[in-house]
Design an enzyme around this catalytic site. Structure first.
Site, PDB file in Angstrom:
ATOM      1  N   SER A  57       0.800  -1.226   0.000  1.00  0.00           N
ATOM      2  CA  SER A  57       0.000   0.000   0.000  1.00  0.00           C
ATOM      3  C   SER A  57       0.832   1.275   0.000  1.00  0.00           C
ATOM      4  O   SER A  57       0.305   2.344  -0.291  1.00  0.00           O
ATOM      5  CB  SER A  57      -0.958   0.012   1.191  1.00  0.00           C
ATOM      6  OG  SER A  57      -0.241   0.116   2.400  1.00  0.00           O
ATOM      7  N   HIS A  96       1.138   4.244   6.812  1.00  0.00           N
ATOM      8  CA  HIS A  96       0.544   5.092   5.782  1.00  0.00           C
ATOM      9  C   HIS A  96       0.955   6.543   5.973  1.00  0.00           C
ATOM     10  O   HIS A  96       1.487   6.921   7.013  1.00  0.00           O
ATOM     11  CB  HIS A  96      -0.972   4.976   5.768  1.00  0.00           C
ATOM     12  CG  HIS A  96      -1.461   3.734   5.090  1.00  0.00           C
ATOM     13  ND1 HIS A  96      -2.779   3.370   5.079  1.00  0.00           N
ATOM     14  CD2 HIS A  96      -0.815   2.766   4.389  1.00  0.00           C
ATOM     15  CE1 HIS A  96      -2.924   2.232   4.410  1.00  0.00           C
ATOM     16  NE2 HIS A  96      -1.733   1.847   3.988  1.00  0.00           N
ATOM     17  N   ASP A 123      -8.058   6.221   4.554  1.00  0.00           N
ATOM     18  CA  ASP A 123      -8.107   5.027   5.411  1.00  0.00           C
ATOM     19  C   ASP A 123      -9.334   4.936   6.315  1.00  0.00           C
ATOM     20  O   ASP A 123      -9.367   4.095   7.202  1.00  0.00           O
ATOM     21  CB  ASP A 123      -6.857   4.979   6.288  1.00  0.00           C
ATOM     22  CG  ASP A 123      -5.600   4.662   5.515  1.00  0.00           C
ATOM     23  OD1 ASP A 123      -5.719   4.166   4.388  1.00  0.00           O
ATOM     24  OD2 ASP A 123      -4.506   4.907   6.041  1.00  0.00           O
TER      25      ASP A 123
END
Length: 180
Positions: A57, A96, A123
């Site tokens: 990701s 992230h 998210d």
């Protein structure tokens, strides 16, 4: 007689003093590793100073198997920083990028919204039910450095436990049969 026969003979010839010596040495290695880990926790201010990237990701910046080094300072978190966070109800931390920062007027606390670089949306679907922002207590640390590909050892041993058991068995056999 062969390698197996020699190994069995070697195990039979091990004396109690040698076994105790090897046990103490193993205990010192494990204790040293724990002390180093706790020292890193104190120095970095992070509950987990080193993490492995488990998904794609964050590509192309971080690839699966990269190791990240974390630091958690008192400075406010800003948009663009890469953070590692825990979500209530999930065991595995997520790596992230912060895309939005929301400062509360009443308390001055900063809430953040994250997104994986390789993901289409933010998210919010990963957060706990009804949660829209991450608070500071969710953040484990900020990424301050990385080592590419080294984390694959951890990923392989997690995904293929037989390899972990073979490695532990081989190391145990090595410790038992060493003649130091």
């Amino acid at each position: 007689m062969g390698w197996i026969g020699e190994t069995v003979d070697s195990i039979k010839s091990v004396q109690i003093r040698q076994v105790l010596n090897q046990g103490v040495s193993l205990g010192m290695i494990v204790t040293s590793a724990l002390i180093i880990w706790k020292a890193l926790m104190c120095i970095t201010g992070s509950e987990s100073p080193v993490v492995v990237v488990l998904s794609g990701s964050m590509e192309p910046g971080f690839k699966r198997g990269d190791i990240l080094f974390l630091h958690m300072s008192k400075d406010p978190i800003r948009a663009g920083e890469i953070v590692v966070f825990n979500v209530d109800g999930r065991e595995i931390p997520i790596v992230h990028r912060v895309i939005k920062v929301h400062e509360r007027k009443d308390t001055g606390e900063v809430d953040v919204l994250t997104k994986g670089d390789n993901n289409y949306g933010d998210d919010r679907l990963l957060y706990a039910q009804g949660q829209v922002w991450l608070q500071r207590h969710h953040i484990m640390g900020r990424a301050v450095g990385f080592l590419p590909y080294v984390g694959w050892v951890t990923i392989i041993m997690t995904e293929k436990p037989i390899i972990k058991y073979i490695l532990i068995g081989a190391l145990g056999l090595l410790v038992i049969t060493s003649k130091d």
